[in-house]
Write a protein that holds these residues in place. Structure first.
Motif, mmCIF file in Angstrom:
data_model
loop_
_atom_site.group_PDB
_atom_site.id
_atom_site.type_symbol
_atom_site.label_atom_id
_atom_site.label_comp_id
_atom_site.label_asym_id
_atom_site.label_seq_id
_atom_site.Cartn_x
_atom_site.Cartn_y
_atom_site.Cartn_z
ATOM 1 N N LEU A 8 0.830 -1.204 0.000
ATOM 2 C CA LEU A 8 0.000 0.000 0.000
ATOM 3 C C LEU A 8 0.868 1.260 0.000
ATOM 4 C CD1 LEU A 8 -2.513 -1.283 2.680
ATOM 5 C CD2 LEU A 8 -3.004 -1.001 0.253
ATOM 6 N N LEU A 9 2.044 1.159 0.585
ATOM 7 C CA LEU A 9 2.923 2.327 0.673
ATOM 8 C C LEU A 9 4.071 2.245 -0.339
ATOM 9 C CD1 LEU A 9 3.255 2.905 4.554
ATOM 10 C CD2 LEU A 9 1.551 3.832 2.965
ATOM 11 N N ALA A 10 3.958 1.329 -1.316
ATOM 12 C CA ALA A 10 5.094 1.064 -2.207
ATOM 13 C C ALA A 10 5.594 2.320 -2.912
ATOM 14 C CB ALA A 10 4.707 0.013 -3.247
ATOM 15 N N ASN A 11 4.678 3.206 -3.259
ATOM 16 C CA ASN A 11 5.073 4.316 -4.136
ATOM 17 C C ASN A 11 5.103 5.682 -3.472
ATOM 18 O OD1 ASN A 11 5.402 2.675 -6.452
ATOM 19 N ND2 ASN A 11 3.165 2.518 -6.557
ATOM 20 N N ILE A 12 4.876 5.734 -2.163
ATOM 21 C CA ILE A 12 4.660 7.052 -1.569
ATOM 22 C C ILE A 12 5.906 7.926 -1.560
ATOM 23 C CG2 ILE A 12 2.726 6.341 -0.109
ATOM 24 C CD1 ILE A 12 4.752 6.443 2.247
ATOM 25 N N ALA A 13 7.079 7.337 -1.689
ATOM 26 C CA ALA A 13 8.289 8.166 -1.645
ATOM 27 C C ALA A 13 8.665 8.707 -3.017
ATOM 28 C CB ALA A 13 9.446 7.356 -1.061
ATOM 29 N N TYR A 23 1.302 7.204 -11.017
ATOM 30 C CA TYR A 23 0.538 6.010 -10.642
ATOM 31 C C TYR A 23 0.503 5.013 -11.804
ATOM 32 C CZ TYR A 23 -3.238 3.109 -8.816
ATOM 33 O OH TYR A 23 -3.978 2.055 -8.357
ATOM 34 N N GLU A 24 0.237 5.507 -12.997
ATOM 35 C CA GLU A 24 0.162 4.597 -14.151
ATOM 36 C C GLU A 24 1.523 4.010 -14.485
ATOM 37 O OE1 GLU A 24 -1.820 7.031 -17.063
ATOM 38 O OE2 GLU A 24 -3.779 6.186 -16.541
ATOM 39 N N SER A 25 2.590 4.772 -14.215
ATOM 40 C CA SER A 25 3.932 4.260 -14.523
ATOM 41 C C SER A 25 4.315 3.102 -13.601
ATOM 42 C CB SER A 25 4.965 5.379 -14.404
ATOM 43 O OG SER A 25 5.190 5.667 -13.037
ATOM 44 N N THR A 26 3.556 2.919 -12.522
ATOM 45 C CA THR A 26 3.840 1.795 -11.623
ATOM 46 C C THR A 26 2.765 0.722 -11.759
ATOM 47 O OG1 THR A 26 2.606 2.807 -9.819
ATOM 48 C CG2 THR A 26 4.965 3.307 -9.944
ATOM 49 N N GLY A 27 2.072 0.720 -12.883
ATOM 50 C CA GLY A 27 1.063 -0.322 -13.116
ATOM 51 C C GLY A 27 -0.342 0.074 -12.702
ATOM 52 N N ARG A 95 -5.145 9.174 5.785
ATOM 53 C CA ARG A 95 -4.544 10.437 5.325
ATOM 54 C C ARG A 95 -3.307 10.154 4.475
ATOM 55 N NH1 ARG A 95 -1.366 12.495 9.221
ATOM 56 N NH2 ARG A 95 0.374 12.900 7.850
ATOM 57 N N TYR A 96 -2.442 9.256 4.928
ATOM 58 C CA TYR A 96 -1.263 8.884 4.146
ATOM 59 C C TYR A 96 -1.655 8.471 2.740
ATOM 60 C CZ TYR A 96 2.961 8.640 7.070
ATOM 61 O OH TYR A 96 4.085 8.930 7.787
ATOM 62 N N LEU A 97 -2.624 7.566 2.653
ATOM 63 C CA LEU A 97 -3.017 7.045 1.340
ATOM 64 C C LEU A 97 -3.587 8.155 0.467
ATOM 65 C CD1 LEU A 97 -4.697 3.670 2.408
ATOM 66 C CD2 LEU A 97 -2.494 3.966 1.259
ATOM 67 N N MET A 98 -4.438 8.997 1.039
ATOM 68 C CA MET A 98 -5.112 10.011 0.223
ATOM 69 C C MET A 98 -4.159 11.123 -0.209
ATOM 70 S SD MET A 98 -8.886 10.254 1.915
ATOM 71 C CE MET A 98 -8.366 10.752 3.552
ATOM 72 N N GLU A 99 -3.201 11.450 0.663
ATOM 73 C CA GLU A 99 -2.270 12.520 0.295
ATOM 74 C C GLU A 99 -1.199 12.031 -0.668
ATOM 75 O OE1 GLU A 99 -2.401 15.312 4.330
ATOM 76 O OE2 GLU A 99 -0.565 14.238 3.854
ATOM 77 N N LEU A 100 -0.721 10.806 -0.432
ATOM 78 C CA LEU A 100 0.477 10.367 -1.147
ATOM 79 C C LEU A 100 0.210 9.388 -2.282
ATOM 80 C CD1 LEU A 100 2.723 10.049 2.016
ATOM 81 C CD2 LEU A 100 2.765 11.859 0.294
ATOM 82 N N ASP A 101 -0.941 8.739 -2.280
ATOM 83 C CA ASP A 101 -1.247 7.812 -3.377
ATOM 84 C C ASP A 101 -2.759 7.729 -3.593
ATOM 85 O OD1 ASP A 101 -1.047 5.969 -5.377
ATOM 86 O OD2 ASP A 101 0.129 4.499 -4.233
ATOM 87 N N PRO A 102 -3.375 8.873 -3.906
ATOM 88 C CA PRO A 102 -4.840 8.885 -3.987
ATOM 89 C C PRO A 102 -5.397 8.030 -5.126
ATOM 90 C CG PRO A 102 -3.929 10.964 -4.786
ATOM 91 C CD PRO A 102 -2.791 10.193 -4.185
#
Ligand SMILES: Cc1cc2nc3c(=O)[nH]c(=O)nc-3n(C[C@H](O)[C@H](O)[C@H](O)COP(=O)(O)O)c2cc1C
Ligand code: SF4
Ligand code: FES
Lengths: 451, 163
Positions: A8-13, A23-27, A95-102
């Protein structure tokens, strides 16, 4: 144990992790294309059911099963409410999910709406998340541009609209029927159940309410399959016939007296000790731990000697806590007085009770007054019994209230006093040497004086 | 027959248009209540009673229904606007453990106000909040749209100095 790869946090950084491009570049949106390209809503339901996914919003209800409670072949409309009210003290994973990987959340939401044949989704977000609000709104706009939302999504014939709906700083709007009433424009008074929302919910139509993290998991389940999801976590406890197991990754929120508070992802079943030591960098200032909230303040308290408690859906209950809740762990060190802690907890629930049920409205208010009295040096040992009486009699479990807020108010009271009674007795005797043993009624005027 | 007294309108055309734009999103007009309150509150920093009557007209409700919903949320002020900046200092458990109470008291003392009040120059309304969902940054404060993290007395002073 192999190092766990965040999901779930794979791409937040990644820079611009909140944009559709990244997002699309990571599948991203591959799962949506796959599902809309050939699967039926029932296929998605069955996959989610088989994955063992349980709701991440607090109650841990099996998600696929909840979806099957919708009436079959309903002419519609069916509504989907995404619960982003996240207000349980200690909790910030949504909040993490919505801010960093909505987009991850939105893809999961679209898939969940497709599975439940919902054509309108309301994304109910608490007011105090201005950045998440902006990012989710941008992400929704990007989805309309890309044809992931709107009419005839990707040529599949399926249509869906997502509307953001903003809360106004009230914890009770996170309770699913309070949320429904709030969207409808009334006071957010939870409804008596049954009927459950799946049968009669928003605008009196069949409705599904799910948490942000839950639908984010749906995205990955549809991407990588039910077996993959089930390969993480903890199987059902054979000693607990009602335990449906705890599968998949979980976002743990860690705060309080640790060196590195934050949101950490691990398979369900991590212990409190592991969370503090392996993720939180240990106790702040090398102090000894005293207690921890296992999953948001509503879940009660663990003593430091209970930190081997596994944080899965079945774990905290074995330590007399209410449950896993939101898996938000708040750690307290040896300097914390449980009297102060309980006062803080009672203050929260007295403030947030919606006032609809008398046992909850009065019980939360009285427990706060008792705690104020104790803090002001006017406590009596008998007050502890009064507090426990409140704790044991308010809530859905004893059957006196409409919603679970009251159970959440009761648990910190019960756990704090039963697990740390000495703290309370010492405080009362020390601060009220003349009166701690009295049992006669407290004159009302004395009460008024204190607050 | 006396003509009805002309009441001064509270909502601007722009606010009315914004509110009406929400109507197609919901199958009931009452569901636009909370969005409408936000539209007015964003523009006027409070929702006076006159606005309630006008919102009710647009949504075909009784003003009492709109007022009932508003009164449920402690969020919307009615008597007078909140300050140019509205700041919430979290007092829930994680922030409390990290010293939030002392911070709020310190800020209130400096401003000579109580939590919930607005400074006399109208610049700042300072309130307590329950968990702001940013507990990893405890103690924290949301001022307008800015989250102030890991507050210290120095940071709180600097925030007040820069108003
Ligand atoms: C007082 C109270 C507050 C709640 N707050 C939230 C919340 O903020 N977010 C949430 O997802 N669920 C919250 N819940 C749980 C919801 O009622 C509901 O179970 C959940 O949103 C269902 O989603 P899930 O099955 O995906 O977990 C709350 C419950 C109660 C009793
Ligand atoms: S239990 Fe408390 S919060 Fe829930 S409906 Fe009753 S009064 Fe409201
Ligand atoms: S307790 Fe303060 S932000 Fe959560």
């Amino acid at each position: 144990m192999a190092e766990f790869e965040p999901i779930l946090l794979a791409n937040i950084a990644k820079p611009d992790s909140h944009t559709r491009r990244v997002y699309e570049s990571t599948g991203g949106y591959a799962a949506l294309r796959k599902v809309l390209g050939g699967q039926t809503p029932n296929d998605v339901k069955e996959t989610v059911k088989a994955s063992g996914l349980r709701g991440r919003g607090g109650a841990g209800f099996p998600t696929g099963l909840k979806w099957t409670f919708l009436p079959k072949d309903h002419p519609g409309p069916i509504y989907f409410c995404l619960n982003a009210d996240e207000s349980e003290p200690g909790t910030f994973n949504n909040r993490y999910l919505m801010e960093l990987d909505p987009h991850q959340v939105i893809e999961g939401l679209i898939l969940s709406c497709f599975a439940t044949s919902a054509s309108t989704a309301y994304f109910y977000m608490r007011y105090e998340y201005p950045l998440a609000w902006k990012r989710v709104q941008q992400a929704v706009d990007e989805c309309y541009e890309a044809g992931y939302l709107g009419k005839n999504i990707l040529g599949s014939g399926y249509s869906l609209d997502i509307f953001l709906h903003r809360g106004a700083a009230a914890y009770i709007c996170g309770e699913e029927t309070g949320l429904i009433e709030s969207i409808e424009g009334r006071r957010a008074w939870p409804r008596i159940k049954p009927p459950f929302p799946a049968v009669e919910g928003l605008f009196r139509k069949p409705t599904v309410v799910n948490n942000v993290e839950t639908v984010a998991c749906v995205r990955h389940i549809m991407d990588r399959g039910a077996d993959w999801f089930k390969s993480m976590g903890v199987p059902p406890d054979p000693k607990n016939p009602r335990d449906a197991g705890s599968y998949g990754p979980k976002l743990y929120c860690l705060s309080g007296h640790v060196n590195k508070p934050g949101c950490y992802e691990a398979p369900l079943g991590l212990t409190v000790n592991q969370l503090i030591d392996q993720y939180g960098g240990g106790m702040r200032g090398g102090k000894k731990p005293k207690a921890a909230i296992p999953g948001g303040i509503s879940m009660g308290l663990l003593k430091a000697s209970e930190f081997d408690c596994p944080l899965d859906f079945n774990g905290p209950g074995k330590y007399a806590c209410l449950g896993l809740g939101t898996a938000a762990v708040v750690v307290m060190d040896e300097t914390v007085s449980m009297v102060d802690f309980l006062h803080n907890s009672c203050q929260f629930f007295a403030h947030e009770s919606c006032g609809q049920c008398t046992p909850c409205r009065e019980g939360t208010a009285w427990s706060l007054r008792l705690m104020k009295r104790i803090l002001a040096g006017k406590g009596r040992l008998k007050d502890l019994d009064l507090l426990l009486e409140i704790g044991d009699t308010i809530g859905i479990m004893p059957g006196t209230t409409i919603c679970g807020l009251a159970d959440g108010a009761a648990w910190p009271i019960k756990n704090a006093i039963r697990k740390f009674r000495g703290d309370f007795e010492d405080h009362i005797k020390r601060t009220n040497p003349e009166g701690w043993m009295r049992t006669d009624p407290v004159p009302a005027l004395d009460l008024v004086e204190i607050h | 027959m006396n003509p009805a007294p002309v009441r001064k309108r509270v909502l601007t055309d722009e606010m009315v248009a914004k509110i009406k734009a929400y109507i197609p999103r919901y199958p009931s007009k009452q569901a636009v209540t909370l969005p409408a309150l936000h539209v007015v509150n964003e523009a006027l920093r409070h929702v006076p009673l006159g606005a309630i009557v006008e919102i009710a007209e647009i949504l075909e409700l009784s003003p009492a229904q709109v007022q009932d919903t508003l009164s449920f949320y402690g969020f919307f002020k009615q008597d007078k606007p909140h300050g140019e900046v509205r700041a919430w200092v979290c007092r829930s458990v994680s922030c409390y453990l990290m010293g939030a109470d002392a911070l709020l008291n310190r800020m209130c003392d400096r401003l000579h106000i109580h939590p919930g009040d607005t400074t006399s120059d109208g610049k700042l309304t300072l309130e307590y909040a329950e968990c702001l969902g940013a507990c990893e940054h405890a103690p924290c404060m949301l001022a307008g749209e800015t989250l102030h993290t890991s507050l210290t007395p120095e940071k709180a002073d600097a925030f007040l100095d820069n108003l």
